[in-house]
Scaffold this motif. Sequence first.
Motif, PDB file in Angstrom:
ATOM      1  N   SER A  56       0.821  -1.213   0.000  1.00 25.66           N
ATOM      2  CA  SER A  56       0.000   0.000   0.000  1.00 25.66           C
ATOM      3  C   SER A  56       0.856   1.263   0.000  1.00 25.66           C
ATOM      4  CB  SER A  56      -0.918   0.007   1.226  1.00 25.66           C
ATOM      5  OG  SER A  56      -1.843  -1.057   1.170  1.00 25.66           O
ATOM      6  N   LEU A  57       1.987   1.211   0.679  1.00 26.38           N
ATOM      7  CA  LEU A  57       2.851   2.386   0.778  1.00 26.38           C
ATOM      8  C   LEU A  57       3.791   2.548  -0.409  1.00 26.38           C
ATOM      9  CD1 LEU A  57       3.754   2.320   4.572  1.00 26.38           C
ATOM     10  CD2 LEU A  57       2.095   3.784   3.405  1.00 26.38           C
ATOM     11  N   GLY A  58       3.867   1.520  -1.275  1.00 23.28           N
ATOM     12  CA  GLY A  58       4.624   1.685  -2.501  1.00 23.28           C
ATOM     13  C   GLY A  58       5.952   0.967  -2.595  1.00 23.28           C
ATOM     14  N   VAL A  59       6.131  -0.126  -1.820  1.00 22.83           N
ATOM     15  CA  VAL A  59       7.413  -0.821  -1.895  1.00 22.83           C
ATOM     16  C   VAL A  59       7.645  -1.413  -3.288  1.00 22.83           C
ATOM     17  CG1 VAL A  59       6.551  -3.080  -1.108  1.00 22.83           C
ATOM     18  CG2 VAL A  59       8.935  -2.437  -0.685  1.00 22.83           C
ATOM     19  N   GLY A  60       6.558  -1.794  -3.963  1.00 24.51           N
ATOM     20  CA  GLY A  60       6.706  -2.331  -5.314  1.00 24.51           C
ATOM     21  C   GLY A  60       7.303  -1.313  -6.265  1.00 24.51           C
ATOM     22  N   GLU A  61       6.904  -0.060  -6.108  1.00 23.54           N
ATOM     23  CA  GLU A  61       7.420   0.997  -6.969  1.00 23.54           C
ATOM     24  C   GLU A  61       8.886   1.294  -6.665  1.00 23.54           C
ATOM     25  OE1 GLU A  61       4.537   3.581  -5.573  1.00 23.54           O
ATOM     26  OE2 GLU A  61       2.954   2.810  -6.872  1.00 23.54           O
ATOM     27  N   VAL A  62       9.266   1.096  -5.401  1.00 25.72           N
ATOM     28  CA  VAL A  62      10.671   1.306  -5.026  1.00 25.72           C
ATOM     29  C   VAL A  62      11.552   0.204  -5.610  1.00 25.72           C
ATOM     30  CG1 VAL A  62      12.282   1.402  -3.083  1.00 25.72           C
ATOM     31  CG2 VAL A  62      10.063   2.555  -2.925  1.00 25.72           C
ATOM     32  N   LEU A  63      11.064  -1.045  -5.539  1.00 27.47           N
ATOM     33  CA  LEU A  63      11.867  -2.179  -5.995  1.00 27.47           C
ATOM     34  C   LEU A  63      11.897  -2.326  -7.513  1.00 27.47           C
ATOM     35  CD1 LEU A  63      10.877  -4.980  -3.435  1.00 27.47           C
ATOM     36  CD2 LEU A  63      12.983  -3.640  -3.501  1.00 27.47           C
ATOM     37  N   ALA A  64      10.827  -1.876  -8.175  1.00 27.65           N
ATOM     38  CA  ALA A  64      10.685  -2.124  -9.612  1.00 27.65           C
ATOM     39  C   ALA A  64      11.908  -1.724 -10.433  1.00 27.65           C
ATOM     40  CB  ALA A  64       9.423  -1.440 -10.135  1.00 27.65           C
ATOM     41  N   PRO A  65      12.364  -0.484 -10.360  1.00 29.27           N
ATOM     42  CA  PRO A  65      13.512  -0.122 -11.206  1.00 29.27           C
ATOM     43  C   PRO A  65      14.818  -0.758 -10.764  1.00 29.27           C
ATOM     44  CG  PRO A  65      12.934   1.703  -9.758  1.00 29.27           C
ATOM     45  CD  PRO A  65      11.867   0.670  -9.582  1.00 29.27           C
ATOM     46  N   ARG A  66      14.905  -1.137  -9.492  1.00 31.23           N
ATOM     47  CA  ARG A  66      16.157  -1.684  -8.962  1.00 31.23           C
ATOM     48  C   ARG A  66      16.311  -3.176  -9.244  1.00 31.23           C
ATOM     49  NH1 ARG A  66      14.343   2.463  -6.128  1.00 31.23           N
ATOM     50  NH2 ARG A  66      15.827   3.957  -5.222  1.00 31.23           N
ATOM     51  N   LEU A  67      15.212  -3.890  -9.361  1.00 31.65           N
ATOM     52  CA  LEU A  67      15.285  -5.343  -9.563  1.00 31.65           C
ATOM     53  C   LEU A  67      14.748  -5.784 -10.920  1.00 31.65           C
ATOM     54  CD1 LEU A  67      14.294  -6.587  -5.996  1.00 31.65           C
ATOM     55  CD2 LEU A  67      16.558  -6.474  -7.026  1.00 31.65           C
ATOM     56  N   GLU A  68      14.474  -4.803 -11.773  1.00 33.95           N
ATOM     57  CA  GLU A  68      14.006  -5.124 -13.127  1.00 33.95           C
ATOM     58  C   GLU A  68      15.021  -5.995 -13.865  1.00 33.95           C
ATOM     59  OE1 GLU A  68      11.143  -4.251 -16.355  1.00 33.95           O
ATOM     60  OE2 GLU A  68      11.121  -4.079 -14.188  1.00 33.95           O
ATOM     61  N   PHE A  69      16.303  -5.754 -13.654  1.00 28.04           N
ATOM     62  CA  PHE A  69      17.353  -6.463 -14.398  1.00 28.04           C
ATOM     63  C   PHE A  69      17.389  -7.956 -14.036  1.00 28.04           C
ATOM     64  CE2 PHE A  69      19.355  -5.772 -10.379  1.00 28.04           C
ATOM     65  CZ  PHE A  69      20.333  -6.743 -10.246  1.00 28.04           C
ATOM     66  N   LEU A  70      16.785  -8.341 -12.909  1.00 27.97           N
ATOM     67  CA  LEU A  70      16.709  -9.752 -12.535  1.00 27.97           C
ATOM     68  C   LEU A  70      15.341 -10.352 -12.847  1.00 27.97           C
ATOM     69  CD1 LEU A  70      18.497  -9.934  -9.058  1.00 27.97           C
ATOM     70  CD2 LEU A  70      19.261 -10.963 -11.205  1.00 27.97           C
ATOM     71  N   MET A  71      14.291  -9.651 -12.459  1.00 28.58           N
ATOM     72  CA  MET A  71      12.949 -10.221 -12.541  1.00 28.58           C
ATOM     73  C   MET A  71      12.482 -10.424 -13.984  1.00 28.58           C
ATOM     74  SD  MET A  71      12.079 -10.861  -9.454  1.00 28.58           S
ATOM     75  CE  MET A  71      10.347 -11.263  -9.681  1.00 28.58           C
ATOM     76  N   TRP A  72      12.775  -9.447 -14.859  1.00 28.03           N
ATOM     77  CA  TRP A  72      12.276  -9.605 -16.230  1.00 28.03           C
ATOM     78  C   TRP A  72      13.036 -10.676 -17.015  1.00 28.03           C
ATOM     79  CZ3 TRP A  72       7.900  -8.816 -18.451  1.00 28.03           C
ATOM     80  CH2 TRP A  72       7.814  -8.940 -19.835  1.00 28.03           C
ATOM     81  N   PRO A  73      14.370 -10.682 -17.031  1.00 25.73           N
ATOM     82  CA  PRO A  73      15.067 -11.731 -17.788  1.00 25.73           C
ATOM     83  C   PRO A  73      14.789 -13.144 -17.261  1.00 25.73           C
ATOM     84  CG  PRO A  73      16.565  -9.930 -17.271  1.00 25.73           C
ATOM     85  CD  PRO A  73      15.327  -9.698 -16.481  1.00 25.73           C
TER      86      PRO A  73
END
Length: 302
Positions: A56-73
């Motif tokens: 609710s507070l936005g942790v997903g938005e904080v992690l998204a750009p930082r862990l994109e290089f792992l989660m998407w590939p």
Amino acid sequence: MKKRTILCLLAALGLAAMLADAEGVRQSVSEALSLCAGTVIPSQFLFLAASSLLVSLGVGEVLAPRLEFLMWPLFRVDGAGATALILGLVGGYPIGARTAAELYRENLVSEVEAERLLAFCNTANPAFLISVLGAGVFGSVRVGIWLWLIHVLSALLTGILFRGGAARRAQPRPRFTARAVPFSAAVVGSVRRALESVLNICAFVTVFYVLARPLQRLPGIAGAAAVGALELFSVIPLLPGGHAGFILASVLSGWGGASVLCQTLAVLADSGLSTRNCLLGKAVQAGISGVLALLAVRYVMG
């Protein structure tokens, strides 16, 4: 109509069996509720509230750009999906699945990505694997750590298998720099949702604890496997030591039990997500866990 008649007949037979052994059922329900009060609620309630609050507070938005290089590939999931994976690994069933649903509700992952997450983010917590199974059943924290490592690796491999063939997103989702949800409203909503979730969990633990009771009479490892397939907590006193017990514990932890699957379906009931990957993902993870345990058992157990 015929199917409904059969189901009604089975339900009536189940009710008759409970009435015939009313004292035994009462004792099992009492034990299950004690388990919920002593273990399930203390270990799950605050994790459920905290995970909901973080989303609710936005942790997903904080992690998204930082862990994109792992989660998407690796998994073809937006970086925000790391929230469900991390919280699932730390908090246990069904926190990862519920977090995936909340990420979808907040438009931080797409429907397809959320359903991919459901295949591998619904995992057991390390305390259960290391303390309850490792130290409690096998008398060794080292064995418990190996059970946890196998569990984590099998979940990640399952995620890779379920990532599909998408090379890129169909369309980008908007990024938000701040949350409009007031902190007080986020806290109240998170606690309320946590209470609903933990009541669902305790209800299914109780039901499947009772259903597993007759299976405890089956001899040896067959009885342990049958009980564990239904309800994971009930199998603890039945697990054998040695190689067979280690492999079975790995498989059952990967599967989670029918109770966990129903708990997961309950927390996803209003999400709009398909629950197909929940069942398939746990089945695949159980198989991978068994293979990994078979490869490691001689080194771990000697």
